[in-house]
Design a protein around this motif. Structure first.
Motif, PDB file in Angstrom:
ATOM      1  N   PRO A   1       0.014  20.798   7.299  1.00 11.67           N
ATOM      2  CA  PRO A   1      -0.442  22.029   6.642  1.00 11.67           C
ATOM      3  C   PRO A   1      -1.880  21.888   6.145  1.00 11.67           C
ATOM      4  O   PRO A   1      -2.292  20.825   5.696  1.00 11.67           O
ATOM      5  N   VAL A   2      -2.624  22.967   6.229  1.00 11.64           N
ATOM      6  CA  VAL A   2      -4.032  22.975   5.824  1.00 11.64           C
ATOM      7  C   VAL A   2      -4.204  23.898   4.626  1.00 11.64           C
ATOM      8  O   VAL A   2      -3.627  24.995   4.593  1.00 11.64           O
ATOM      9  N   ARG A   3      -4.977  23.431   3.643  1.00 14.40           N
ATOM     10  CA  ARG A   3      -5.285  24.250   2.474  1.00 14.40           C
ATOM     11  C   ARG A   3      -6.749  24.059   2.128  1.00 14.40           C
ATOM     12  O   ARG A   3      -7.225  22.920   2.071  1.00 14.40           O
ATOM     13  N   PRO A   4      -7.506  25.137   1.912  1.00 14.55           N
ATOM     14  CA  PRO A   4      -8.929  24.974   1.577  1.00 14.55           C
ATOM     15  C   PRO A   4      -9.101  24.366   0.193  1.00 14.55           C
ATOM     16  O   PRO A   4      -8.347  24.694  -0.736  1.00 14.55           O
ATOM     17  N   PRO A   5     -10.071  23.491   0.013  1.00 10.60           N
ATOM     18  CA  PRO A   5     -10.324  22.898  -1.308  1.00 10.60           C
ATOM     19  C   PRO A   5     -10.945  23.921  -2.250  1.00 10.60           C
ATOM     20  O   PRO A   5     -11.605  24.870  -1.810  1.00 10.60           O
ATOM     21  N   THR A   6     -10.754  23.723  -3.534  1.00 10.94           N
ATOM     22  CA  THR A   6     -11.299  24.650  -4.528  1.00 10.94           C
ATOM     23  C   THR A   6     -12.245  23.973  -5.517  1.00 10.94           C
ATOM     24  O   THR A   6     -13.131  24.628  -6.069  1.00 10.94           O
ATOM     25  N   MET A   7     -12.061  22.671  -5.779  1.00 15.43           N
ATOM     26  CA  MET A   7     -12.914  21.970  -6.740  1.00 15.43           C
ATOM     27  C   MET A   7     -14.238  21.578  -6.104  1.00 15.43           C
ATOM     28  O   MET A   7     -14.271  20.989  -5.024  1.00 15.43           O
TER      29      MET A   7
ATOM     30  N   ALA B   1       0.837  -1.198   0.000  1.00 15.52           N
ATOM     31  CA  ALA B   1       0.000   0.000   0.000  1.00 15.52           C
ATOM     32  C   ALA B   1       0.870   1.245   0.000  1.00 15.52           C
ATOM     33  O   ALA B   1       2.014   1.241   0.472  1.00 15.52           O
ATOM     34  N   LEU B   2       0.301   2.322  -0.510  1.00 19.99           N
ATOM     35  CA  LEU B   2       0.921   3.639  -0.498  1.00 19.99           C
ATOM     36  C   LEU B   2      -0.075   4.602   0.117  1.00 19.99           C
ATOM     37  O   LEU B   2      -1.219   4.690  -0.331  1.00 19.99           O
ATOM     38  N   ASP B   3       0.357   5.333   1.151  1.00 22.22           N
ATOM     39  CA  ASP B   3      -0.497   6.353   1.766  1.00 22.22           C
ATOM     40  C   ASP B   3       0.087   7.713   1.402  1.00 22.22           C
ATOM     41  O   ASP B   3       1.200   8.053   1.819  1.00 22.22           O
ATOM     42  N   VAL B   4      -0.655   8.483   0.629  1.00 15.12           N
ATOM     43  CA  VAL B   4      -0.195   9.769   0.103  1.00 15.12           C
ATOM     44  C   VAL B   4      -0.677  10.895   0.999  1.00 15.12           C
ATOM     45  O   VAL B   4      -1.871  10.995   1.294  1.00 15.12           O
ATOM     46  N   GLY B   5       0.259  11.753   1.426  1.00 16.05           N
ATOM     47  CA  GLY B   5      -0.100  12.805   2.367  1.00 16.05           C
ATOM     48  C   GLY B   5      -0.415  12.198   3.717  1.00 16.05           C
ATOM     49  O   GLY B   5      -1.442  12.493   4.331  1.00 16.05           O
ATOM     50  N   CYS B   6       0.486  11.353   4.198  1.00 10.33           N
ATOM     51  CA  CYS B   6       0.215  10.501   5.366  1.00 10.33           C
ATOM     52  C   CYS B   6       0.123  11.265   6.674  1.00 10.33           C
ATOM     53  O   CYS B   6      -0.364  10.732   7.680  1.00 10.33           O
TER      54      CYS B   6
ATOM     55  N   ILE C   1       4.097   8.690   2.391  1.00  5.92           N
ATOM     56  CA  ILE C   1       4.838   9.885   2.013  1.00  5.92           C
ATOM     57  C   ILE C   1       4.061  11.145   2.372  1.00  5.92           C
ATOM     58  O   ILE C   1       2.820  11.154   2.397  1.00  5.92           O
ATOM     59  N   ASP C   2       4.811  12.205   2.641  1.00  6.03           N
ATOM     60  CA  ASP C   2       4.228  13.505   2.947  1.00  6.03           C
ATOM     61  C   ASP C   2       5.285  14.561   2.648  1.00  6.03           C
ATOM     62  O   ASP C   2       6.477  14.325   2.904  1.00  6.03           O
ATOM     63  N   PRO C   3       4.902  15.720   2.130  1.00  5.37           N
ATOM     64  CA  PRO C   3       5.900  16.742   1.814  1.00  5.37           C
ATOM     65  C   PRO C   3       6.450  17.473   3.025  1.00  5.37           C
ATOM     66  O   PRO C   3       7.474  18.153   2.926  1.00  5.37           O
ATOM     67  N   SER C   4       5.799  17.341   4.184  1.00 10.22           N
ATOM     68  CA  SER C   4       6.222  18.069   5.375  1.00 10.22           C
ATOM     69  C   SER C   4       7.236  17.267   6.187  1.00 10.22           C
ATOM     70  O   SER C   4       6.935  16.170   6.673  1.00 10.22           O
TER      71      SER C   4
ATOM     72  N   GLU D   1      -1.085  -2.393  -4.397  1.00 16.92           N
ATOM     73  CA  GLU D   1      -2.424  -2.980  -4.465  1.00 16.92           C
ATOM     74  C   GLU D   1      -3.467  -2.081  -3.818  1.00 16.92           C
ATOM     75  O   GLU D   1      -4.664  -2.281  -4.007  1.00 16.92           O
ATOM     76  N   PHE D   2      -3.006  -1.090  -3.080  1.00 10.73           N
ATOM     77  CA  PHE D   2      -3.924  -0.149  -2.421  1.00 10.73           C
ATOM     78  C   PHE D   2      -3.209   1.184  -2.281  1.00 10.73           C
ATOM     79  O   PHE D   2      -2.065   1.235  -1.827  1.00 10.73           O
ATOM     80  N   ILE D   3      -3.857   2.261  -2.718  1.00  8.66           N
ATOM     81  CA  ILE D   3      -3.316   3.613  -2.557  1.00  8.66           C
ATOM     82  C   ILE D   3      -4.391   4.472  -1.904  1.00  8.66           C
ATOM     83  O   ILE D   3      -5.548   4.474  -2.346  1.00  8.66           O
ATOM     84  N   SER D   4      -4.003   5.187  -0.873  1.00 10.76           N
ATOM     85  CA  SER D   4      -4.947   6.026  -0.146  1.00 10.76           C
ATOM     86  C   SER D   4      -4.478   7.476  -0.106  1.00 10.76           C
ATOM     87  O   SER D   4      -3.285   7.758  -0.022  1.00 10.76           O
ATOM     88  N   CYS D   5      -5.449   8.372  -0.179  1.00 14.60           N
ATOM     89  CA  CYS D   5      -5.200   9.818  -0.032  1.00 14.60           C
ATOM     90  C   CYS D   5      -6.265  10.347   0.916  1.00 14.60           C
ATOM     91  O   CYS D   5      -7.442  10.406   0.553  1.00 14.60           O
ATOM     92  N   LEU D   6      -5.871  10.727   2.102  1.00 15.42           N
ATOM     93  CA  LEU D   6      -6.816  11.228   3.090  1.00 15.42           C
ATOM     94  C   LEU D   6      -6.656  12.739   3.226  1.00 15.42           C
ATOM     95  O   LEU D   6      -5.656  13.233   3.752  1.00 15.42           O
ATOM     96  N   ALA D   7      -7.649  13.460   2.729  1.00 13.87           N
ATOM     97  CA  ALA D   7      -7.675  14.929   2.822  1.00 13.87           C
ATOM     98  C   ALA D   7      -6.365  15.550   2.346  1.00 13.87           C
ATOM     99  O   ALA D   7      -5.872  16.505   2.926  1.00 13.87           O
ATOM    100  N   SER D   8      -5.799  14.974   1.282  1.00 13.01           N
ATOM    101  CA  SER D   8      -4.518  15.478   0.771  1.00 13.01           C
ATOM    102  C   SER D   8      -4.557  15.798  -0.718  1.00 13.01           C
ATOM    103  O   SER D   8      -3.730  16.584  -1.200  1.00 13.01           O
ATOM    104  N   LEU D   9      -5.499  15.233  -1.460  1.00 12.92           N
ATOM    105  CA  LEU D   9      -5.495  15.414  -2.908  1.00 12.92           C
ATOM    106  C   LEU D   9      -5.735  16.867  -3.294  1.00 12.92           C
ATOM    107  O   LEU D   9      -5.209  17.345  -4.309  1.00 12.92           O
ATOM    108  N   HIS D  10      -6.509  17.606  -2.480  1.00  6.36           N
ATOM    109  CA  HIS D  10      -6.796  19.000  -2.836  1.00  6.36           C
ATOM    110  C   HIS D  10      -5.585  19.918  -2.639  1.00  6.36           C
ATOM    111  O   HIS D  10      -5.645  21.100  -2.985  1.00  6.36           O
ATOM    112  N   HIS D  11      -4.475  19.390  -2.117  1.00  2.00           N
ATOM    113  CA  HIS D  11      -3.240  20.166  -1.999  1.00  2.00           C
ATOM    114  C   HIS D  11      -2.458  20.178  -3.310  1.00  2.00           C
ATOM    115  O   HIS D  11      -1.487  20.925  -3.440  1.00  2.00           O
ATOM    116  N   VAL D  12      -2.839  19.329  -4.241  1.00  2.84           N
ATOM    117  CA  VAL D  12      -2.150  19.227  -5.538  1.00  2.84           C
ATOM    118  C   VAL D  12      -3.204  19.246  -6.639  1.00  2.84           C
ATOM    119  O   VAL D  12      -4.403  19.066  -6.375  1.00  2.84           O
ATOM    120  N   PRO D  13      -2.800  19.454  -7.893  1.00  2.00           N
ATOM    121  CA  PRO D  13      -3.777  19.384  -8.989  1.00  2.00           C
ATOM    122  C   PRO D  13      -4.457  18.016  -9.034  1.00  2.00           C
ATOM    123  O   PRO D  13      -3.816  16.989  -8.804  1.00  2.00           O
TER     124      PRO D  13
END
Length: 210
Positions: A167-173, A24-29, A48-51, A85-97
């Motif tokens: 870090p917190v960023r408001p969603p736009t989409m 599994a991969l957890d993005v913005g963990c 992974i996380d950028p912070s 086999e499993f990739i998760s993004c929890l409240a992190s996708l809106h930080h990137v396109p």
């Protein structure tokens, strides 16, 4: 009060795991709470996380070899093709396109599952109606979690990790825009609205899990 909307949906996300999932991969963990939950199920997790600060906190709270934490921006990270086999993004996708999902799609093993627990801005009447419905439930949940926390003490390392905020960023989409983009970039993906100002996106790659 210590009620986390993302944590509330951990069980829902775990139910999306493919049978026999091994990688599994957890993005913005963040501080690693969901990554540790996956590891506890016997899954080998890359997180992974950028912070740098939250990655340090995640390592301090865990101390083991699984999950494997790495400071990285998903837009620049080199992911192995058809690996997870499993990739998760929890409240992190809106930080990137949103188009970043194509990178995650290519990293899915055949039959693998991508899940996104995402945020969206309130723009429509339906958005506001769901928001109003969530407010009293949210208040009750916060009170219940606060009472439970009073009855127990978290380990020092875990408590220190919880003090670190990602870090917190408001969603736009909007949710409509997310559904349209998902239909184009992740054919067959299902997107549904959840309580507590979240949506769930589930996408399964073609083919059986290797």
């Amino acid at each position: 009060m210590p009620f986390d909307h993302n944590d509330h949906y951990h069980r829902l996300l775990v139910r999306q795991l493919p049978r026999g999932c091994r990688t599994a991969l957890d993005v913005g963990c963040g501080t690693g709470r969901f990554a540790r939950r996956l590891a506890g199920l016997g899954v080998a997790v890359d997180a992974i996380d950028p912070s740098a600060e939250v990655i340090a906190a995640a390592r301090a709270a865990d101390g083991g070899a699984n999950p494997q934490y790495r400071q990285a921006d998903i837009r620049e990270a080199e992911l192995p093709c058809r690996r997870y086999e499993f990739i998760s993004c929890l409240a992190s996708l809106h930080h990137v396109p949103f188009e970043t999902v194509t990178v995650l799609r290519e990293a899915l093993a055949p039959g693998g599952v991508l899940v996104v627990l995402g945020c969206y801005p309130e723009r429509s009447r339906l958005d506001w109606a769901w928001s109003l419905a969530a407010v009293p439930v949210n208040a009750a949940a916060r009170l219940a979690v606060w009472a439970a926390e009073r009855l127990r003490r978290a380990p020092a390392a875990a408590a220190e990790a919880e003090a670190v905020q990602a870090p917190v960023r408001p969603p736009t989409m909007t949710l409509a825009e997310i559904r349209q983009a998902a239909a184009e970039l992740l054919p067959g993906a299902k997107v549904r609205r959840l309580l507590f100002w979240r949506y769930l996106l589930v996408y399964r790659a073609d083919g059986p899990v290797l």
